[in-house]
Design a protein around this motif. Structure first.
Motif, PDB file in Angstrom:
ATOM      1  N   ILE A  60     -79.872 -72.872  -1.173  1.00  0.00           N
ATOM      2  CA  ILE A  60     -78.558 -72.326  -1.540  1.00  0.00           C
ATOM      3  C   ILE A  60     -77.608 -72.388  -0.346  1.00  0.00           C
ATOM      4  O   ILE A  60     -76.438 -72.767  -0.473  1.00  0.00           O
ATOM      5  CB  ILE A  60     -78.703 -70.874  -2.049  1.00  0.00           C
ATOM      6  CG1 ILE A  60     -79.511 -70.854  -3.350  1.00  0.00           C
ATOM      7  CG2 ILE A  60     -77.315 -70.246  -2.277  1.00  0.00           C
ATOM      8  CD1 ILE A  60     -79.858 -69.458  -3.842  1.00  0.00           C
ATOM      9  N   ILE A  61     -78.119 -72.031   0.831  1.00  0.00           N
ATOM     10  CA  ILE A  61     -77.308 -72.110   2.053  1.00  0.00           C
ATOM     11  C   ILE A  61     -76.941 -73.561   2.353  1.00  0.00           C
ATOM     12  O   ILE A  61     -75.785 -73.869   2.685  1.00  0.00           O
ATOM     13  CB  ILE A  61     -78.065 -71.495   3.246  1.00  0.00           C
ATOM     14  CG1 ILE A  61     -78.243 -69.990   3.031  1.00  0.00           C
ATOM     15  CG2 ILE A  61     -77.310 -71.748   4.554  1.00  0.00           C
ATOM     16  CD1 ILE A  61     -79.142 -69.328   4.054  1.00  0.00           C
ATOM     17  N   PHE A  62     -77.918 -74.452   2.217  1.00  0.00           N
ATOM     18  CA  PHE A  62     -77.666 -75.882   2.452  1.00  0.00           C
ATOM     19  C   PHE A  62     -76.570 -76.397   1.523  1.00  0.00           C
ATOM     20  O   PHE A  62     -75.679 -77.161   1.952  1.00  0.00           O
ATOM     21  CB  PHE A  62     -78.945 -76.691   2.233  1.00  0.00           C
ATOM     22  CG  PHE A  62     -78.722 -78.181   2.220  1.00  0.00           C
ATOM     23  CD1 PHE A  62     -78.536 -78.871   3.410  1.00  0.00           C
ATOM     24  CD2 PHE A  62     -78.678 -78.885   1.020  1.00  0.00           C
ATOM     25  CE1 PHE A  62     -78.312 -80.247   3.401  1.00  0.00           C
ATOM     26  CE2 PHE A  62     -78.451 -80.253   1.008  1.00  0.00           C
ATOM     27  CZ  PHE A  62     -78.275 -80.938   2.204  1.00  0.00           C
ATOM     28  N   GLY A  63     -76.619 -75.985   0.260  1.00  0.00           N
ATOM     29  CA  GLY A  63     -75.602 -76.411  -0.696  1.00  0.00           C
ATOM     30  C   GLY A  63     -74.217 -75.988  -0.267  1.00  0.00           C
ATOM     31  O   GLY A  63     -73.248 -76.747  -0.373  1.00  0.00           O
ATOM     32  N   ASN A  64     -74.107 -74.753   0.240  1.00  0.00           N
ATOM     33  CA  ASN A  64     -72.815 -74.248   0.701  1.00  0.00           C
ATOM     34  C   ASN A  64     -72.335 -74.968   1.961  1.00  0.00           C
ATOM     35  O   ASN A  64     -71.154 -75.277   2.094  1.00  0.00           O
ATOM     36  CB  ASN A  64     -72.901 -72.740   0.954  1.00  0.00           C
ATOM     37  CG  ASN A  64     -72.699 -71.925  -0.307  1.00  0.00           C
ATOM     38  OD1 ASN A  64     -71.587 -71.563  -0.652  1.00  0.00           O
ATOM     39  ND2 ASN A  64     -73.794 -71.669  -1.010  1.00  0.00           N
ATOM     40  N   VAL A  65     -73.255 -75.241   2.881  1.00  0.00           N
ATOM     41  CA  VAL A  65     -72.878 -75.984   4.085  1.00  0.00           C
ATOM     42  C   VAL A  65     -72.415 -77.389   3.720  1.00  0.00           C
ATOM     43  O   VAL A  65     -71.391 -77.880   4.214  1.00  0.00           O
ATOM     44  CB  VAL A  65     -74.066 -76.054   5.075  1.00  0.00           C
ATOM     45  CG1 VAL A  65     -73.737 -76.997   6.232  1.00  0.00           C
ATOM     46  CG2 VAL A  65     -74.404 -74.667   5.600  1.00  0.00           C
ATOM     47  N   ALA A  66     -73.154 -78.030   2.819  1.00  0.00           N
ATOM     48  CA  ALA A  66     -72.815 -79.392   2.391  1.00  0.00           C
ATOM     49  C   ALA A  66     -71.448 -79.436   1.716  1.00  0.00           C
ATOM     50  O   ALA A  66     -70.703 -80.417   1.851  1.00  0.00           O
ATOM     51  CB  ALA A  66     -73.883 -79.922   1.433  1.00  0.00           C
TER      52      ALA A  66
END
Length: 289
Positions: free
Chosen positions: A135-141
């Motif tokens: 979920i964090i990766f998705g937001n960073v991306a």
């Protein structure tokens, strides 16, 4: 009456209605908020209409409530966080794309995992950590562009609303079971509306004037969808398996991205947003297995 109650006991129907009302709520929330001159007034209108929408369903369930001091104190404290979340959320939604806010909003689940570990001493489960990381990766991306992460103040504000929501949920965990569920949902909307009215310090005539503006239809649709949306989300989680229901509910992220691309013409980086939405759905699944 009994037939309607039996329908509300179907987790399948509750999931479908939760997803439907969620998409309606999100899309028309943007339409109501984007041109409002006062975000806090808009928030109060939406909260009051949401409470009305929840109140309609109260007669379909056995009425119960708790006046236990601890329960009432926790509810009031939680409602302070709900009030702040609602008001700041309107500010963020006004400035951000529907698809962007919908993705950021999923950070609520990450904060809940952290609260679970830190406050409730939940077992540290690898799959939950991987799910939260996705979920964090998705937001960073989402905000990664040309070797830079570009985040404005409204993105930070959206992250704050996710934290506020997670805090409220952590405080009032299990309180809903002590109340008639629609009545409980109504309380978590009308009490924050009272708090926000005190915070905004605006005359009642300003609220009436804003409600009767050109945004009235959008207020009615989004506001009246709020109560049923919250009710059907909670009800579906009560009736079904968390590992199955939570990922289904998370599909609203993808649906909101797709609907916003048509309704609000949010075409920028559409394929990227769709891919991120899918990653987040997988992340949500991992957080609950």
């Amino acid at each position: 009456m009994e037939l309607i109650k039996n329908i509300f006991d179907s987790w399948q129907l509750n999931v479908i209605l939760a997803i439907t009302f969620s998409v309606i709520y999100v899309q028309y929330y943007k339409l109501a908020a984007k041109d409002t001159p006062n975000e806090w007034v808009a928030t109060i209108i939406l909260e009051l209409l949401g409470a009305l929408g929840a109140l309609v369903m109260v007669p379909f369930f056995a009425f119960k409530y708790s006046l236990d001091t601890r329960t009432m104190l926790l509810l009031l404290v939680a409602c302070i966080f709900y009030a702040l979340n609602d008001g700041l959320k309107t500010v963020a939604r006004k400035k951000l794309e529907v698809s962007v806010f919908s993705i950021i909003d999923q950070l609520t689940k990450v904060f809940l995992i952290i609260y679970g570990i830190v406050l409730f001493h939940n077992e540290i489960v690898t799959t939950k950590l991987i799910g939260g990381a996705l979920i964090i990766f998705g937001n960073v991306a989402l905000f990664y562009n040309r070797k830079k992460i570009r985040i404005n103040k409204y993105v930070w504000l959206s992250m704050l609303t996710a934290l506020l929501m997670a805090t409220a949920l952590a405080i009032d965990v299990d309180i809903s079971t002590k109340f008639n569920l629609p009545f409980y949902v109504m309380l978590t909307l009308i009490i924050p509306a009272i708090f926000n009215y005190a915070l905004a310090r605006c005359p009642l005539k300003n609220i009436i004037h804003e409600f009767n503006s050109s945004r009235k239809k959008n207020y009615l649709i989004s506001g009246l969808a709020t109560g049923p949306m919250i009710f059907f989300v909670i009800r579906s989680l009560q009736l079904g398996q968390m590992t199955f229901i939570a990922p289904l509910l998370a599909t609203t992220v993808l649906l909101n991205v797709l609907v916003a691309s048509v309704l609000h013409k949010e075409k920028t980086s559409l394929n990227k947003k769709i891919a991120i939405a899918v990653i987040i759905i997988i992340g949500v699944f991992l957080t609950v297995i």
